[in-house]
Design a protein around this motif. Structure first.
Motif, short mmCIF file in Angstrom:
data_model
loop_
_atom_site.label_atom_id
_atom_site.label_comp_id
_atom_site.label_asym_id
_atom_site.label_seq_id
_atom_site.Cartn_x
_atom_site.Cartn_y
_atom_site.Cartn_z
N GLU A 1 4.02 12.88 -4.38
CA GLU A 1 2.77 13.56 -4.69
C GLU A 1 2.20 12.63 -5.98
OE1 GLU A 1 3.38 17.51 -4.53
OE2 GLU A 1 2.76 17.55 -2.37
N ARG A 2 3.21 12.28 -6.78
CA ARG A 2 2.64 11.70 -7.89
C ARG A 2 2.29 10.31 -7.80
NH1 ARG A 2 4.14 15.94 -10.01
NH2 ARG A 2 4.91 16.23 -11.84
N LEU A 3 2.82 9.32 -6.79
CA LEU A 3 2.51 8.19 -6.14
C LEU A 3 0.91 8.13 -5.58
CD1 LEU A 3 5.70 6.72 -4.71
CD2 LEU A 3 4.52 5.76 -6.60
N ILE A 4 0.67 8.98 -4.80
CA ILE A 4 -0.67 9.07 -4.32
C ILE A 4 -1.74 9.71 -5.03
CG2 ILE A 4 0.21 9.31 -1.76
CD1 ILE A 4 -0.57 12.42 -1.81
N GLY A 5 -1.17 10.15 -6.25
CA GLY A 5 -2.18 10.50 -7.35
C GLY A 5 -2.67 9.22 -8.05
N GLY B 1 -5.63 3.87 -5.49
CA GLY B 1 -5.22 2.37 -4.81
C GLY B 1 -3.97 3.05 -4.13
N ILE B 2 -3.10 4.02 -4.21
CA ILE B 2 -1.94 4.17 -3.53
C ILE B 2 -2.21 5.14 -2.72
CG2 ILE B 2 0.51 5.08 -3.61
CD1 ILE B 2 0.68 3.18 -5.94
N GLY B 3 -2.15 5.17 -1.26
CA GLY B 3 -2.41 6.17 -0.02
C GLY B 3 -0.95 6.50 0.26
N THR C 1 0.47 5.99 3.18
CA THR C 1 1.25 5.33 3.88
C THR C 1 2.01 4.41 3.14
OG1 THR C 1 -0.31 5.05 5.64
CG2 THR C 1 1.04 3.27 5.65
N LEU C 2 1.49 3.84 1.87
CA LEU C 2 2.28 2.72 0.78
C LEU C 2 3.09 3.63 0.06
CD1 LEU C 2 2.70 0.19 -0.41
CD2 LEU C 2 0.59 0.85 -2.03
N ALA C 3 2.81 5.16 -0.25
CA ALA C 3 3.72 5.86 -0.90
C ALA C 3 5.24 6.09 -0.05
CB ALA C 3 3.11 7.29 -1.35
N GLN C 4 4.83 6.25 1.10
CA GLN C 4 6.05 6.32 2.07
C GLN C 4 6.87 5.14 2.20
OE1 GLN C 4 6.73 9.48 2.68
NE2 GLN C 4 6.70 9.92 4.68
N LYS C 5 6.10 3.85 2.31
CA LYS C 5 6.75 2.70 2.29
C LYS C 5 7.70 2.35 0.92
CE LYS C 5 5.03 -1.13 4.95
NZ LYS C 5 4.19 -2.22 5.15
N ILE C 6 7.09 2.86 -0.23
CA ILE C 6 7.79 2.69 -1.45
C ILE C 6 9.00 3.85 -1.37
CG2 ILE C 6 7.63 3.14 -3.94
CD1 ILE C 6 4.55 2.54 -3.80
N LEU C 7 8.96 4.95 -0.95
CA LEU C 7 10.40 5.60 -0.90
C LEU C 7 11.23 5.33 0.26
CD1 LEU C 7 8.28 9.02 -1.53
CD2 LEU C 7 9.94 7.87 -3.01
N SER C 8 10.80 4.49 1.13
CA SER C 8 11.75 3.94 2.19
C SER C 8 12.30 2.83 1.46
CB SER C 8 10.97 3.45 3.34
OG SER C 8 10.42 4.67 4.29
N GLY C 9 11.87 1.95 0.49
CA GLY C 9 12.48 1.00 -0.08
C GLY C 9 13.47 1.32 -1.58
N LYS D 1 2.45 -7.11 -7.68
CA LYS D 1 2.88 -7.05 -9.35
C LYS D 1 2.22 -6.06 -10.07
CE LYS D 1 4.07 -10.20 -13.10
NZ LYS D 1 3.19 -10.49 -14.14
N LYS D 2 0.73 -5.93 -10.02
CA LYS D 2 -0.16 -5.22 -10.38
C LYS D 2 -0.02 -3.84 -10.25
CE LYS D 2 -3.83 -8.43 -11.77
NZ LYS D 2 -4.94 -8.94 -11.20
N THR D 3 0.03 -3.70 -8.72
CA THR D 3 0.63 -2.16 -8.39
C THR D 3 1.61 -1.51 -9.01
OG1 THR D 3 -0.58 -2.58 -6.27
CG2 THR D 3 0.89 -0.65 -6.52
N ALA D 4 3.08 -2.31 -9.19
CA ALA D 4 4.12 -2.10 -9.71
C ALA D 4 3.84 -1.56 -11.11
CB ALA D 4 4.95 -3.37 -9.41
N GLU D 5 3.35 -2.69 -11.92
CA GLU D 5 2.97 -2.45 -13.12
C GLU D 5 2.15 -0.95 -13.43
OE1 GLU D 5 1.07 -6.09 -14.25
OE2 GLU D 5 2.88 -7.20 -14.53
N ARG D 6 1.17 -0.69 -12.73
CA ARG D 6 0.47 0.27 -12.61
C ARG D 6 1.28 1.63 -12.24
NH1 ARG D 6 -3.59 -0.51 -9.26
NH2 ARG D 6 -3.49 1.04 -7.90
N ILE D 7 2.01 1.56 -11.36
CA ILE D 7 2.98 2.73 -11.20
C ILE D 7 3.73 3.02 -12.36
CG2 ILE D 7 5.10 3.26 -9.94
CD1 ILE D 7 3.93 1.75 -7.66
#
Length: 196
Positions: A72-76, A79-81, A83-91, A117-123
């Motif tokens: 829920e923090r990730l989809i907040g 640019g992170i929906g 599907t991507l949040a689920q992929k991150i939590l799978s990795g 890289k930019k998404t990772a920095e934003r997270i």
């Protein structure tokens, strides 16, 4: 909205589970972390996030409240929906994600397929003080499987890793764990190799 689901596990694969509850089969999208915890069980319970859009309603399931909170923090983040949040939590599991964010380790996050890289920095920037999770407990092991190398390799490819990288990670994981490692342990070890 559905926030919690308990029932009989009818079907399970690396990205979804069908849970029977009250005569209804709920199709729930899951991460690999949740998959490991549900594998081999008949009766299951999950924290649920109900995601509603104009054209769709989807259920996302989590074996722990910490993973749901991380999702829920990730989809907040813009640019992170889901599907991507689920992929991150799978990795990367939720406690490791919180640790990487606390340390500002964008490199670790950008090693997950789909996270640039930019998404990772934003997270790291947006969740620095918002995602604090205690270290997780070791997951119970599941029974040994036969000829699982191909299954693990296929799972890595489905997560978006290149075949060459999947081969190298699988070899390193097999050397680390030996010939008797089961699917979930081997996959976890290979993912750790890929997110170093």
């Amino acid at each position: 909205m559905i926030g919690y689901l308990e029932g009989t596990l009818k079907q399970l694969d690396a990205t979804r589970a069908i849970v029977l509850a009250g005569g209804v089969g709920y199709d729930v999208r899951i991460s690999l972390s949740t998959y490991y915890k549900l594998e081999g069980k008949r009766d299951v319970s999950m924290e649920i996030h109900t995601h509603v859009r104009e054209d769709a309603l989807a259920l996302y399931g989590f074996a722990t409240p910490e993973e749901k909170m991380a999702f829920e923090r990730l989809i907040g983040i813009s640019g992170i929906g889901p599907t991507l949040a689920q992929k991150i939590l799978s990795g990367i599991d939720a406690p490791d994600l919180a640790d990487a964010i606390a340390r500002g380790d964008a490199r670790k996050l950008s090693s997950i397929p789909g996270v640039g890289k930019k998404t990772a920095e934003r997270i790291c920037l947006e969740l620095r003080d918002k995602l604090v999770i205690p270290a997780g407990e070791a997951m119970p092991s599941v029974p040994t499987r036969t000829s699982i190398d191909d299954d693990v390799h296929s799972a890595l490819i489905n997560l978006g890793y290149r075949p060459k990288d999947a081969d190298a990670a699988l070899d390193a994981a097999r050397k680390q764990l030996g010939g008797e490692a089961e699917f979930s342990a081997l996959l976890r070890a290979a993912l750790r190799q890929l997110t170093r």
